[in-house]
Design a protein around this motif. Structure first.
Motif, PDB file in Angstrom:
ATOM      1  N   ALA A 142      30.054  80.557  56.378  1.00 15.77           N
ATOM      2  CA  ALA A 142      29.151  79.736  56.300  1.00 15.77           C
ATOM      3  C   ALA A 142      29.255  78.681  55.147  1.00 15.77           C
ATOM      4  O   ALA A 142      29.860  79.159  54.098  1.00 15.77           O
ATOM      5  CB  ALA A 142      27.778  80.198  56.374  1.00 15.77           C
ATOM      6  N   TYR A 143      28.706  77.561  55.243  1.00  7.41           N
ATOM      7  CA  TYR A 143      28.368  76.725  54.188  1.00  7.41           C
ATOM      8  C   TYR A 143      27.112  75.837  54.362  1.00  7.41           C
ATOM      9  O   TYR A 143      26.753  75.756  55.242  1.00  7.41           O
ATOM     10  CB  TYR A 143      29.657  75.743  53.877  1.00  7.41           C
ATOM     11  CG  TYR A 143      30.245  75.016  54.673  1.00  7.41           C
ATOM     12  CD1 TYR A 143      29.765  73.593  54.720  1.00  7.41           C
ATOM     13  CD2 TYR A 143      30.943  75.395  55.836  1.00  7.41           C
ATOM     14  CE1 TYR A 143      29.902  72.680  55.972  1.00  7.41           C
ATOM     15  CE2 TYR A 143      31.419  74.395  56.949  1.00  7.41           C
ATOM     16  CZ  TYR A 143      30.900  73.179  56.995  1.00  7.41           C
ATOM     17  OH  TYR A 143      31.275  72.463  57.800  1.00  7.41           O
ATOM     18  N   ASN A 181      29.862  70.079  50.135  1.00 11.04           N
ATOM     19  CA  ASN A 181      29.699  71.579  50.675  1.00 11.04           C
ATOM     20  C   ASN A 181      29.567  72.861  49.846  1.00 11.04           C
ATOM     21  O   ASN A 181      30.306  72.600  48.687  1.00 11.04           O
ATOM     22  CB  ASN A 181      30.807  71.724  51.735  1.00 11.04           C
ATOM     23  CG  ASN A 181      30.762  70.859  52.984  1.00 11.04           C
ATOM     24  OD1 ASN A 181      29.683  70.158  53.130  1.00 11.04           O
ATOM     25  ND2 ASN A 181      31.884  70.853  53.533  1.00 11.04           N
ATOM     26  N   VAL A 182      28.511  73.369  49.734  1.00  4.79           N
ATOM     27  CA  VAL A 182      28.412  74.737  48.944  1.00  4.79           C
ATOM     28  C   VAL A 182      28.737  76.000  49.852  1.00  4.79           C
ATOM     29  O   VAL A 182      28.087  76.213  50.948  1.00  4.79           O
ATOM     30  CB  VAL A 182      26.966  74.743  48.285  1.00  4.79           C
ATOM     31  CG1 VAL A 182      26.873  75.907  47.683  1.00  4.79           C
ATOM     32  CG2 VAL A 182      26.845  73.537  47.460  1.00  4.79           C
ATOM     33  N   THR A 183      29.808  76.711  49.508  1.00  3.51           N
ATOM     34  CA  THR A 183      30.121  78.044  50.227  1.00  3.51           C
ATOM     35  C   THR A 183      28.931  79.115  50.027  1.00  3.51           C
ATOM     36  O   THR A 183      28.175  79.015  49.343  1.00  3.51           O
ATOM     37  CB  THR A 183      31.177  78.681  49.747  1.00  3.51           C
ATOM     38  OG1 THR A 183      31.079  79.197  48.287  1.00  3.51           O
ATOM     39  CG2 THR A 183      32.524  77.667  49.734  1.00  3.51           C
ATOM     40  N   TRP A 190      23.918  81.070  43.292  1.00  2.00           N
ATOM     41  CA  TRP A 190      22.909  80.346  42.687  1.00  2.00           C
ATOM     42  C   TRP A 190      21.598  81.068  42.986  1.00  2.00           C
ATOM     43  O   TRP A 190      20.596  80.201  42.602  1.00  2.00           O
ATOM     44  CB  TRP A 190      22.942  78.954  43.511  1.00  2.00           C
ATOM     45  CG  TRP A 190      24.144  77.903  43.032  1.00  2.00           C
ATOM     46  CD1 TRP A 190      25.011  78.094  42.129  1.00  2.00           C
ATOM     47  CD2 TRP A 190      24.480  76.563  43.327  1.00  2.00           C
ATOM     48  NE1 TRP A 190      25.693  77.478  41.930  1.00  2.00           N
ATOM     49  CE2 TRP A 190      25.449  76.300  42.654  1.00  2.00           C
ATOM     50  CE3 TRP A 190      23.887  75.948  44.431  1.00  2.00           C
ATOM     51  CZ2 TRP A 190      26.082  74.718  43.026  1.00  2.00           C
ATOM     52  CZ3 TRP A 190      24.405  74.519  44.503  1.00  2.00           C
ATOM     53  CH2 TRP A 190      25.541  74.190  43.810  1.00  2.00           C
ATOM     54  N   GLY A 191      21.423  82.101  43.970  1.00  2.00           N
ATOM     55  CA  GLY A 191      20.346  82.476  44.314  1.00  2.00           C
ATOM     56  C   GLY A 191      19.637  81.840  45.661  1.00  2.00           C
ATOM     57  O   GLY A 191      18.441  82.365  45.936  1.00  2.00           O
ATOM     58  N   LEU A 192      20.348  81.167  46.164  1.00  3.09           N
ATOM     59  CA  LEU A 192      19.803  80.722  47.571  1.00  3.09           C
ATOM     60  C   LEU A 192      20.141  81.732  48.705  1.00  3.09           C
ATOM     61  O   LEU A 192      19.382  81.688  49.650  1.00  3.09           O
ATOM     62  CB  LEU A 192      20.393  79.237  47.707  1.00  3.09           C
ATOM     63  CG  LEU A 192      20.052  78.450  49.310  1.00  3.09           C
ATOM     64  CD1 LEU A 192      18.621  78.169  49.231  1.00  3.09           C
ATOM     65  CD2 LEU A 192      21.021  77.362  49.545  1.00  3.09           C
ATOM     66  N   LYS A 195      22.170  87.762  50.916  1.00  2.00           N
ATOM     67  CA  LYS A 195      23.454  88.466  51.059  1.00  2.00           C
ATOM     68  C   LYS A 195      24.413  87.778  51.842  1.00  2.00           C
ATOM     69  O   LYS A 195      23.994  86.932  52.797  1.00  2.00           O
ATOM     70  CB  LYS A 195      22.977  89.942  51.986  1.00  2.00           C
ATOM     71  CG  LYS A 195      24.038  90.879  51.991  1.00  2.00           C
ATOM     72  CD  LYS A 195      23.420  92.180  52.330  1.00  2.00           C
ATOM     73  CE  LYS A 195      24.427  93.548  52.329  1.00  2.00           C
ATOM     74  NZ  LYS A 195      23.985  94.755  52.799  1.00  2.00           N
ATOM     75  N   VAL A 196      25.794  87.893  51.473  1.00  2.00           N
ATOM     76  CA  VAL A 196      26.956  87.480  52.209  1.00  2.00           C
ATOM     77  C   VAL A 196      27.662  88.426  53.315  1.00  2.00           C
ATOM     78  O   VAL A 196      27.885  89.552  52.514  1.00  2.00           O
ATOM     79  CB  VAL A 196      27.817  86.566  51.518  1.00  2.00           C
ATOM     80  CG1 VAL A 196      28.877  86.156  52.351  1.00  2.00           C
ATOM     81  CG2 VAL A 196      26.996  85.635  50.529  1.00  2.00           C
ATOM     82  N   VAL A 197      27.960  88.222  54.489  1.00  2.00           N
ATOM     83  CA  VAL A 197      28.209  89.333  55.352  1.00  2.00           C
ATOM     84  C   VAL A 197      29.459  88.735  56.240  1.00  2.00           C
ATOM     85  O   VAL A 197      29.321  87.526  56.336  1.00  2.00           O
ATOM     86  CB  VAL A 197      27.501  90.182  55.935  1.00  2.00           C
ATOM     87  CG1 VAL A 197      26.276  90.849  55.187  1.00  2.00           C
ATOM     88  CG2 VAL A 197      26.541  89.128  56.964  1.00  2.00           C
ATOM     89  N   PRO A 198      30.229  89.547  56.904  1.00  2.00           N
ATOM     90  CA  PRO A 198      31.226  89.233  57.985  1.00  2.00           C
ATOM     91  C   PRO A 198      30.395  88.280  58.969  1.00  2.00           C
ATOM     92  O   PRO A 198      29.232  88.766  59.335  1.00  2.00           O
ATOM     93  CB  PRO A 198      31.851  90.449  58.356  1.00  2.00           C
ATOM     94  CG  PRO A 198      31.846  91.384  57.188  1.00  2.00           C
ATOM     95  CD  PRO A 198      30.428  91.025  56.722  1.00  2.00           C
TER      96      PRO A 198
END
Length: 278
Positions: A142-143, A181-183, A190-192, A195-198
């Motif tokens: 996502a971005y 774009n911000v990954t 950055w705190g936005l 959690k990042v997941v598959p």
């Protein structure tokens, strides 16, 4: 799980698909995958009805919102519709940039928490939605972006004063003024993003968070969220949005660059900017 016993039935529509993956949890899926789940006016009205229903429906405590397909959470506003609303023969009161009669998710106050399950790109209003959600789970692919400045518009849907509070002035300025774009990984730093997941785990992880919240007292959830929001808005982000709408954005809509940016997007060409009138 089976559909809850509602006090009132959920609103019907074409843009949102509703399901109930866990007790007291509703999953709302934005369903325009061929248009990257971008939102036209009718979609916004449908969502407005849904958020109002959610807050009044006692059988639900938490909502998760995601996008249909694997490419997009949401590409934001329907810029072709916006371009048409800016044409010379269109009624100025119907312009999409005018302050709407409803409050979109990006400006929702509400009572109950909403979790964004960002399954793909989140552009413009898609990012503004995520910024105002209570938690954000994002796919590794996502971005996020606020590309409005590249189209002669401005991200006026509520994100600007909110990202100041979440990201700080310098990161918020980088985000909103460059339009880059911000990954998901950078947004997490950055705190936005929580959690990042598959990608295939995004909804599952968001529902886990929702279930953890929904297990708690409905009164305590609403009260605690209200306290968090009051702290976040102690300098009145809503007034900041209103002031900008009434002043700079009203002037922007009278200029040539908004027309040029939207037209260039529709015609798939680079815009040719004029000197600012602000």
């Amino acid at each position: 799980m089976s559909t809850p016993n509602f006090t009132t039935p959920p609103p019907t529509g074409k843009f949102l698909l509703l399901s109930y993956p866990a007790p007291r949890v509703v999953l709302a899926t934005m369903n325009r995958p061929s248009s990257l789940n971008c939102m036209n006016t009718s979609a916004h009205w449908e969502m407005d009805a849904f958020w109002k229903w959610l807050d009044q429906e006692p059988s639900l405590s938490v909502a998760v919102i995601t996008g249909a397909g694997t490419r997009a959470f949401s590409a934001g506003a329907d810029l072709k519709e916006w371009d048409n609303s800016m044409s010379a023969d269109a009624d100025p009161k119907d312009r999409l940039g005018n302050a709407p009669a409803f409050k979109p998710l990006s400006r929702r106050l509400g009572k109950k928490p909403v979790i964004a399950a960002v399954n793909g790109l989140a552009m413009g209003a898609g990012t503004e939605f995520a910024v105002n959600c209570d938690l954000v789970v994002a796919a590794e692919t996502a971005y996020f972006a606020l590309p409005e400045v590249k189209r002669g518009v401005s991200p006026i849907g509520g994100a600007l004063p909110r990202i100041i509070r979440t990201l700080g002035l310098q990161r918020a300025s980088e985000f909103a003024l460059t339009g880059r774009n911000v990954t998901a990984q950078e947004a997490h730093q950055w705190g936005l993003v929580n959690k990042v997941v598959p990608q295939d785990k995004v909804i599952e992880e968001a529902v886990k968070y929702a279930s953890m919240i929904a297990e708690n007292s409905p009164d305590a959830i609403i009260c605690t969220r209200a306290g968090l929001r009051e702290g976040w808005e102690s300098a009145s982000v809503e007034r900041a949005v209103e002031i900008t709408l009434e002043r700079e954005f009203a002037e922007l809509q009278r200029g040539e660059n908004i027309l040029e940016g939207l037209k260039a997007f529709t015609e798939k060409r680079a815009p040719v900017w004029k000197a600012s009138r602000l």
